[in-house]
Design an enzyme around this catalytic site. Structure first.
Site, short mmCIF file in Angstrom:
data_model
loop_
_atom_site.label_atom_id
_atom_site.label_comp_id
_atom_site.label_asym_id
_atom_site.label_seq_id
_atom_site.Cartn_x
_atom_site.Cartn_y
_atom_site.Cartn_z
N CYS A 83 11.95 28.77 132.00
CA CYS A 83 12.54 29.61 130.96
C CYS A 83 11.75 30.91 130.81
O CYS A 83 10.52 30.88 130.72
CB CYS A 83 12.55 28.86 129.63
SG CYS A 83 13.10 29.86 128.23
N CYS A 89 8.17 31.31 122.96
CA CYS A 89 9.04 30.49 122.12
C CYS A 89 8.31 29.21 121.71
O CYS A 89 7.58 28.61 122.51
CB CYS A 89 10.33 30.16 122.87
SG CYS A 89 11.48 29.12 121.92
N CYS A 92 9.32 24.78 123.45
CA CYS A 92 8.80 23.97 124.56
C CYS A 92 7.35 24.31 124.80
O CYS A 92 7.04 25.45 125.16
CB CYS A 92 9.60 24.23 125.84
SG CYS A 92 11.35 23.87 125.72
N CYS A 166 19.09 28.75 126.15
CA CYS A 166 17.99 27.80 125.93
C CYS A 166 18.14 26.74 127.00
O CYS A 166 19.11 25.98 126.99
CB CYS A 166 18.06 27.19 124.53
SG CYS A 166 16.84 25.88 124.27
N GLN A 221 20.09 11.19 117.86
CA GLN A 221 19.36 11.31 119.13
C GLN A 221 19.82 12.57 119.85
O GLN A 221 21.02 12.74 120.12
CB GLN A 221 19.60 10.08 120.00
CG GLN A 221 18.89 8.83 119.49
CD GLN A 221 17.38 8.89 119.66
OE1 GLN A 221 16.81 9.88 120.09
NE2 GLN A 221 16.71 7.81 119.29
N TYR A 250 16.16 1.99 109.16
CA TYR A 250 16.21 3.42 109.51
C TYR A 250 17.37 3.62 110.50
O TYR A 250 17.20 4.18 111.58
CB TYR A 250 14.90 3.90 110.12
CG TYR A 250 13.66 3.51 109.34
CD1 TYR A 250 13.17 4.30 108.30
CD2 TYR A 250 12.96 2.35 109.67
CE1 TYR A 250 12.03 3.94 107.59
CE2 TYR A 250 11.81 1.98 108.96
CZ TYR A 250 11.36 2.78 107.94
OH TYR A 250 10.22 2.42 107.25
N GLU A 273 19.80 2.81 105.66
CA GLU A 273 19.57 4.23 105.93
C GLU A 273 19.56 5.00 104.60
O GLU A 273 20.37 4.73 103.71
CB GLU A 273 20.67 4.79 106.84
CG GLU A 273 20.69 6.29 107.01
CD GLU A 273 19.37 6.87 107.52
OE1 GLU A 273 18.93 7.89 106.98
OE2 GLU A 273 18.77 6.27 108.45
N ASP A 316 13.73 1.92 113.65
CA ASP A 316 13.65 3.20 114.35
C ASP A 316 13.28 4.28 113.33
O ASP A 316 14.09 5.14 112.99
CB ASP A 316 15.00 3.50 115.01
CG ASP A 316 14.98 4.78 115.85
OD1 ASP A 316 13.88 5.30 116.11
OD2 ASP A 316 16.08 5.25 116.21
N CYS A 343 9.11 7.51 117.56
CA CYS A 343 9.09 8.87 118.13
C CYS A 343 7.72 9.52 117.94
O CYS A 343 7.58 10.72 118.15
CB CYS A 343 10.20 9.73 117.52
SG CYS A 343 10.13 9.89 115.73
#
Length: 393
Positions: A83, A89, A92, A166, A221, A250, A273, A316, A343
């Site tokens: 990129c 930016c 990333c 992007c 996701q 969750y 949730e 999750d 995550c």
């Protein structure tokens, strides 16, 4: 002004001074790890096994931070980012590494983090699952607009890096950037506009403003290609037992809830949730009396939940992880199996520590069967992890 001394008596360089460093590996958060006279130095945008000239930007008692002034000897995995705005930016932070190295570092970070919090915990650690796509995988993004500038925040800044593409975003979204920029400009707003663009479940592209009253569509996701592999793995690890109840904590809009209900047709399936938008979306899809969706934070729900020994629990949680109370309650409930999808490796490691410490206190025997990292977010330091826990019989 004298330089500070670290715990070993060596003097830390003054702020602004330049030192040569050899990058050993990458750390949680994405920075390179080096050592200078016994002190750890974190260096953003570094690659493993390279030598850099770096300027000290922060000096603490136990560590320092530095920015690269010059790459003296590039590491073997360093590359020119695909990129053109990757160096500025904030989206990333690992595009300067080839994909093999990204996966290798994530695999190591997850394992080292789990062991740091749980030194005596033994488990099968499976190889990281690569993403089917390393670019063009994101189906949800949050661009910004101000003073006719459209793009994303710069690294460690609220300045907008202008871009009309992007590379980690699906083209169904990026081909609409010009349209969304014109739409934002038509608002004639003086302040910053935060927007959300996403591909809806029906396949169409949608966008709108994120405000104090409307924080967007909620969690989903972002890599639907890798999500298929994660779903398949979670269902496989859950096994073929005839569970009486299946709990999805969750649960979001039901990413795991509905596949679990399909796999276990005799079980009562319960989703929990907090986000009302996601709860509403999930409830609109329920056509089975076995399924119930609770709008609640998980800890409050756990105070009244009835989880038994013949049940399955999948959780999750967000990056912050679950609470200590939630993990302790799960340990005391002794469900037949727990599938934890994380995550953030630090949250997972801490939550497992809470879980096993409480189980030991209660005289219960659990086993962490297996763990696997998933490359859900290529070109960044973020990583998804799945872990299987069961009663040790």
């Amino acid at each position: 002004m004298s330089a500070k001394s670290n715990q070993r008596g060596a003097k830390a360089p003054l702020l602004g001074s330049k030192i040569k460093l050899k990058i050993e590996k990458l750390a949680m958060g994405g920075a390179g790890v080096a050592r200078h006279e016994g002190m750890v130095v974190f260096v953003p945008q570094a690659a493993p096994n390279e030598e850099v000239l770096a300027e000290i930007t922060l000096a603490k008692k136990n560590f320092m931070e530095a920015r690269i002034v010059e790459v003296l000897t590039p590491g073997p995995s360093r590359r020119e980012p695909p990129c053109p705005v990757a160096h500025t930016c904030g989206g990333c932070n690992w595009q300067h590494l080839n994909e093999d190295e990204q996966r290798r570092q994530k695999e190591a970070i997850v394992f080292e983090t789990l062991k740091k919090f749980n030194r005596d915990l033994d488990f099968t650690y499976l190889p990281i699952q690569p993403s089917p796509r390393v670019l063009r995988y994101r189906n949800r993004i949050q661009p910004k607009f101000k003073n006719n500038r459209f793009g994303f925040f710069a690294r460690n800044s609220h300045q907008i890096v202008e871009t009309m593409d992007c590379l980690i975003t699906e083209e169904a979204l990026t081909t609409r950037f010009a349209e969304v920029k014109n739409w934002a400009a038509s608002k004639n707003a003086k302040d910053l506009l935060r927007m959300e663009m996403y591909i809806a479940e029906e396949g169409d592209v949608r966008y709108g403003l994120i405000t104090d009253d409307d924080d967007g569509i909620g969690f989903s996701q972002v890599n639907r290609f890798q999500n298929e592999d994660l779903l398949r793995t979670a269902l496989d690890w859950a096994g073929d037992h005839a569970y009486k109840k299946v709990f999805d904590l969750y649960a979001g809009a039901g990413n795991f809830t509905f596949p679990l209900a399909q796999k276990y047709p005799e079980a009562e399936v319960i989703g929990v949730e907090l986000n009302p938008k996601l709860v509403e979306r999930a409830r609109s899809k329920i056509h089975d009396k076995r399924m119930t969706y609770f709008g609640s934070d998980v800890e409050s729900y756990m105070r009244r939940a009835s989880i038994a020994k013949e049940d399955l629990v999948l959780l999750d949680p967000p990056r912050a992880g679950a609470s200590e109370y939630t993990m302790q309650t799960l340990a005391a409930a002794q469900p037949r199996k727990i599938i934890y999808i994380s995550c953030h490796p630090v949250s997972l490691a801490r939550d497992l520590n809470w879980f096993f410490a409480h189980a030991q206190k209660l005289g219960l025997s659990y086993k962490l069967d297996r763990v696997q990292a998933f490359e859900m977010f290529p070109q960044t330091d973020h990583v998804e992890t799945i872990a299987e826990l069961r009663v040790d019989s």
